[in-house]
Design a protein around this motif. Structure first.
Motif, short mmCIF file in Angstrom:
data_model
loop_
_atom_site.label_atom_id
_atom_site.label_comp_id
_atom_site.label_asym_id
_atom_site.label_seq_id
_atom_site.Cartn_x
_atom_site.Cartn_y
_atom_site.Cartn_z
N ALA A 186 -3.13 -51.02 -9.83
CA ALA A 186 -2.51 -50.63 -11.10
C ALA A 186 -2.24 -51.86 -11.96
O ALA A 186 -2.47 -51.84 -13.18
CB ALA A 186 -1.21 -49.86 -10.83
N ALA A 187 -1.76 -52.94 -11.35
CA ALA A 187 -1.48 -54.16 -12.10
C ALA A 187 -2.77 -54.79 -12.64
O ALA A 187 -2.78 -55.37 -13.73
CB ALA A 187 -0.72 -55.15 -11.23
N ARG A 188 -3.85 -54.66 -11.91
CA ARG A 188 -5.14 -55.23 -12.34
C ARG A 188 -5.65 -54.58 -13.63
O ARG A 188 -6.44 -55.18 -14.35
CB ARG A 188 -6.20 -55.06 -11.25
N ARG A 189 -5.21 -53.38 -13.91
CA ARG A 189 -5.66 -52.68 -15.12
C ARG A 189 -4.95 -53.18 -16.38
O ARG A 189 -5.34 -52.81 -17.49
CB ARG A 189 -5.45 -51.17 -14.95
N LEU A 190 -3.94 -54.00 -16.24
CA LEU A 190 -3.17 -54.48 -17.39
C LEU A 190 -3.86 -55.69 -18.03
O LEU A 190 -4.43 -56.53 -17.33
CB LEU A 190 -1.75 -54.86 -16.95
N PRO A 191 -3.76 -55.80 -19.35
CA PRO A 191 -4.38 -56.96 -20.01
C PRO A 191 -3.61 -58.25 -19.70
O PRO A 191 -2.39 -58.25 -19.62
CB PRO A 191 -4.28 -56.62 -21.50
N THR A 192 -4.35 -59.32 -19.51
CA THR A 192 -3.72 -60.62 -19.20
C THR A 192 -4.17 -61.73 -20.13
O THR A 192 -3.67 -62.86 -20.01
CB THR A 192 -4.02 -61.05 -17.75
N GLY A 193 -5.11 -61.47 -21.03
CA GLY A 193 -5.63 -62.55 -21.87
C GLY A 193 -6.23 -63.62 -20.98
O GLY A 193 -6.96 -63.33 -20.04
N GLY A 242 6.33 -69.91 -21.56
CA GLY A 242 7.04 -69.60 -22.80
C GLY A 242 6.20 -68.83 -23.80
O GLY A 242 6.71 -68.23 -24.74
N ARG A 243 4.88 -68.85 -23.59
CA ARG A 243 3.95 -68.13 -24.47
C ARG A 243 2.94 -67.34 -23.64
O ARG A 243 1.73 -67.53 -23.76
CB ARG A 243 3.23 -69.12 -25.37
N PRO A 244 3.43 -66.43 -22.79
CA PRO A 244 2.49 -65.71 -21.93
C PRO A 244 1.60 -64.75 -22.72
O PRO A 244 2.03 -64.19 -23.73
CB PRO A 244 3.40 -64.94 -20.97
N GLN A 245 0.39 -64.59 -22.25
CA GLN A 245 -0.52 -63.61 -22.83
C GLN A 245 -0.41 -62.29 -22.07
O GLN A 245 -0.78 -61.25 -22.59
CB GLN A 245 -1.95 -64.14 -22.81
N MET A 246 0.10 -62.34 -20.86
CA MET A 246 0.28 -61.13 -20.08
C MET A 246 1.77 -60.76 -20.06
O MET A 246 2.62 -61.61 -20.29
CB MET A 246 -0.23 -61.30 -18.65
N SER A 247 2.04 -59.52 -19.79
CA SER A 247 3.42 -59.07 -19.67
C SER A 247 3.83 -59.14 -18.21
O SER A 247 3.42 -58.31 -17.39
CB SER A 247 3.58 -57.64 -20.18
N ASP A 248 4.63 -60.17 -17.88
CA ASP A 248 5.10 -60.31 -16.50
C ASP A 248 5.84 -59.06 -16.03
O ASP A 248 5.67 -58.62 -14.91
CB ASP A 248 6.06 -61.50 -16.38
N ALA A 249 6.66 -58.51 -16.92
CA ALA A 249 7.46 -57.33 -16.55
C ALA A 249 6.55 -56.15 -16.23
O ALA A 249 6.80 -55.41 -15.27
CB ALA A 249 8.43 -56.99 -17.68
N ALA A 250 5.51 -55.95 -17.02
CA ALA A 250 4.59 -54.84 -16.78
C ALA A 250 3.84 -55.03 -15.46
O ALA A 250 3.68 -54.08 -14.69
CB ALA A 250 3.61 -54.70 -17.94
#
Length: 179
Positions: free
Chosen positions: A115-122, A142-150
């Motif tokens: 499920a996590a692999r389906r999330l965008p990470t830039g 400080g400038r993540p492209q992925m949502s750590d929380a998601a």
């Protein structure tokens, strides 16, 4: 008695959960830990535990909640486990401040990882290795492209992250001493 790296997440950041390191050390000592030392003001402690590590983590969680009025999960690892996590970082390290180990409370299920692999990470990258998730931020945390929380929600396990500089220091602090 086992020397452990004991971590608590999301304290002393943004003013919502203040846990002075003197109190963090005091709580651990009052529960029977010895040789207690902390590193920077973000919930990093190394100590020798009096018994079962998981039981100690749970009692320490309760003590933080009773004294501070908020719950934070405590996650601990042995010196060997933290060393293995540092040595097993799967990404090229351009800047240790951009590379992290997220210490997970439990090993995520294959379904959670999928499920996590389906999330965008830039351009950010992550990989789960056992009970750790390794992260390399292209532009820094400080400038993540992925949502750590998601990603964390998808994995279904709680965690606390430390950059490789901090992990390296915790390895040094928890190393067995020779007599």
């Amino acid at each position: 008695m086992e020397r452990r790296v004991v971590l608590v997440g999301a304290v002393n950041v943004g003013g919502t959960a203040k846990l002075p390191m003197a109190l963090w050390r005091e709580l651990a000592t009052s529960l029977g830990a010895s040789d207690v030392a902390t590193y920077i003001a973000s919930g990093n402690m190394v100590c020798t535990l009096p018994g079962d590590p998981h039981a100690f983590d749970c009692v320490l969680e309760q003590a933080v909640q009773e004294r501070c009025g908020f719950f934070r999960e405590v996650i601990s690892r042995s010196h060997e486990q933290v060393t293995a996590a540092l040595d097993g970082h799967p990404f090229d390290v351009v800047d240790p401040a951009h590379s992290y180990v997220c210490f997970l409370a439990d090993e995520p299920t294959p379904e959670g990882v999928a499920a996590a692999r389906r999330l965008p990470t830039g351009e950010d990258r992550w990989e789960v290795v056992g009970r750790e998730m390794h992260v390399r931020y292209a532009g820094g945390a400080g400038r993540p492209q992925m949502s750590d929380a998601a990603v964390g929600r998808a994995l279904g396990v709680s965690s606390t992250a430390r950059n490789l500089r901090t992990v390296r220091r915790l390895v040094e602090m928890s190393a067995p001493t020779t007599a």
